[in-house]
Design an enzyme around this catalytic site. Sequence first.
Site, PDB file in Angstrom:
ATOM      1  CE  LYS A  71      25.023  67.163  59.940  1.00 17.79           C
ATOM      2  NZ  LYS A  71      25.251  66.487  61.208  1.00 17.79           N
ATOM      3  NE  ARG A 156      12.595  76.066  72.270  1.00 18.99           N
ATOM      4  CZ  ARG A 156      13.465  76.871  71.681  1.00 18.99           C
ATOM      5  NH1 ARG A 156      14.021  77.852  72.353  1.00 18.99           N
ATOM      6  NH2 ARG A 156      13.810  76.678  70.419  1.00 18.99           N
ATOM      7  CE  LYS A 160      11.255  71.435  65.927  1.00 16.24           C
ATOM      8  NZ  LYS A 160      12.591  72.012  66.143  1.00 16.24           N
TER       9      LYS A 160
HETATM   10  P1  ATR Z   1      20.278  70.122  65.219  1.00 19.31           P
HETATM   11  O1  ATR Z   1      20.336  69.714  63.778  1.00 19.31           O
HETATM   12  O2  ATR Z   1      21.598  70.532  65.788  1.00 19.31           O
HETATM   13  O3  ATR Z   1      19.577  69.132  66.068  1.00 19.31           O
HETATM   14  P2  ATR Z   1      17.878  71.692  65.143  1.00 19.31           P
HETATM   15  O4  ATR Z   1      17.255  70.668  64.255  1.00 19.31           O
HETATM   16  O5  ATR Z   1      17.702  73.140  64.820  1.00 19.31           O
HETATM   17  O6  ATR Z   1      19.452  71.505  65.239  1.00 19.31           O
HETATM   18  O7  ATR Z   1      17.377  71.409  66.638  1.00 19.31           O
HETATM   19  C1  ATR Z   1      17.722  72.228  67.703  1.00 19.31           C
HETATM   20  C2  ATR Z   1      17.213  71.629  68.999  1.00 19.31           C
HETATM   21  O8  ATR Z   1      17.646  72.475  70.063  1.00 19.31           O
HETATM   22  C3  ATR Z   1      15.693  71.569  69.093  1.00 19.31           C
HETATM   23  O9  ATR Z   1      15.331  70.468  69.885  1.00 19.31           O
HETATM   24  C4  ATR Z   1      15.371  72.885  69.806  1.00 19.31           C
HETATM   25  O10 ATR Z   1      14.149  72.906  70.490  1.00 19.31           O
HETATM   26  P3  ATR Z   1      12.775  73.271  69.698  1.00 19.31           P
HETATM   27  O11 ATR Z   1      12.421  72.060  68.919  1.00 19.31           O
HETATM   28  O12 ATR Z   1      11.815  73.579  70.783  1.00 19.31           O
HETATM   29  O13 ATR Z   1      13.112  74.465  68.853  1.00 19.31           O
HETATM   30  C5  ATR Z   1      16.506  72.931  70.795  1.00 19.31           C
HETATM   31  N1  ATR Z   1      16.745  74.278  71.313  1.00 19.31           N
HETATM   32  C6  ATR Z   1      17.373  75.299  70.693  1.00 19.31           C
HETATM   33  N2  ATR Z   1      17.424  76.383  71.506  1.00 19.31           N
HETATM   34  C7  ATR Z   1      16.829  76.030  72.663  1.00 19.31           C
HETATM   35  C8  ATR Z   1      16.560  76.698  73.912  1.00 19.31           C
HETATM   36  N3  ATR Z   1      16.958  77.952  74.112  1.00 19.31           N
HETATM   37  N4  ATR Z   1      15.929  76.021  74.881  1.00 19.31           N
HETATM   38  C9  ATR Z   1      15.548  74.739  74.688  1.00 19.31           C
HETATM   39  N5  ATR Z   1      15.758  74.041  73.549  1.00 19.31           N
HETATM   40  C10 ATR Z   1      16.390  74.684  72.547  1.00 19.31           C
END
Ligand code: ATR
Length: 280
Positions: A71, A156, A160
């Site tokens: 995307k 987390r 960002k």
């Molecule tokens: P998408 O396009 O589905 O939004 P992404 O851009 O990879 O996928 O974003 C994933 C989101 O899930 C992020 O907000 C990520 O947090 P970080 O920015 O800190 O990486 C969050 N996320 C993924 N695994 C996580 C976990 N175990 N605990 C908390 N947040 C998590």
Amino acid sequence: MILDGQTKVYGIFGYPVKHSKSPTFQTAAFLHLGINAVYVPFEVNPNDLEKAVESLKVLKIAGVNITIPHKENVINYVNELSEEVKIIKAANTIKNIDGYLIAYNTDWIGFVEGLKELEPNLEDKRVLVIGAGGSSRAVVYGLLRENVDKIYLANRTLPKVYNLIQEYKSHFRIIDKIITPISLQDIEGFLNNVDIIVNTTSVGLNDEDFPLFDYSLLKDSHIVVDIIYKETKLLKVAKEKGCKHQNGFPMLIYQGAKSFEIWTGQKAPVEIMKKSLNLE
Ligand code: ATR
């Protein structure tokens, strides 16, 4: 359905793409309206994305959806970005007009339309959004367009969140007053301040995932959306508590419906699309 020399081709680029439901409900929509078109899955390796997008012109494929993980990258390879793509920095829809490719993002409107099934009036609502990745950017964009009163944006990785606010600032002027960044640890302290809770992270995809917060603190007045395509632990507790709640399928259907409308200029038969996934 009879295919012939004039059958238009639509599809979806993803990696993987095997589990996509889009071919099912887009095809149901074409059939219902008697449109001479097919919608097929294309597994596109990330290294081949540019070539795949170019091939849309060569093969005169009329339009595609773009899903994970393409995307963000896809916007480098099209001829024009719609306004919302410039802001969200991700696209999920391409329309091919005689070799000129325009990228759109319909995820934000998919989210808003889905949420409106639970709460038609989003203006003045206070929302907790968890996550600050690509999906969150679309969700937050939609909420800002709907003039919500307040967004608590928890992630987390807090930088960002600051980054998102900075990037959205020129498009939504009073964003500093609307969005408050919070850490995951602080979520529980804000639950009483919000009407709507949205999980955009991947947490909950696996049943063993550690919860984002103590879900037993949910109140029955909370509206809870998890954009994951299943009943996550969060949604299970929301259901038990008597909260209005929703998984990712309404957002999926409505983003697809909007893509369909961009491609065909016709109103999407949303109920038919839902029925094809047994959502009704
Ligand atoms: P998408 O396009 O589905 O939004 P992404 O851009 O990879 O996928 O974003 C994933 C989101 O899930 C992020 O907000 C990520 O947090 P970080 O920015 O800190 O990486 C969050 N996320 C993924 N695994 C996580 C976990 N175990 N605990 C908390 N947040 C998590």
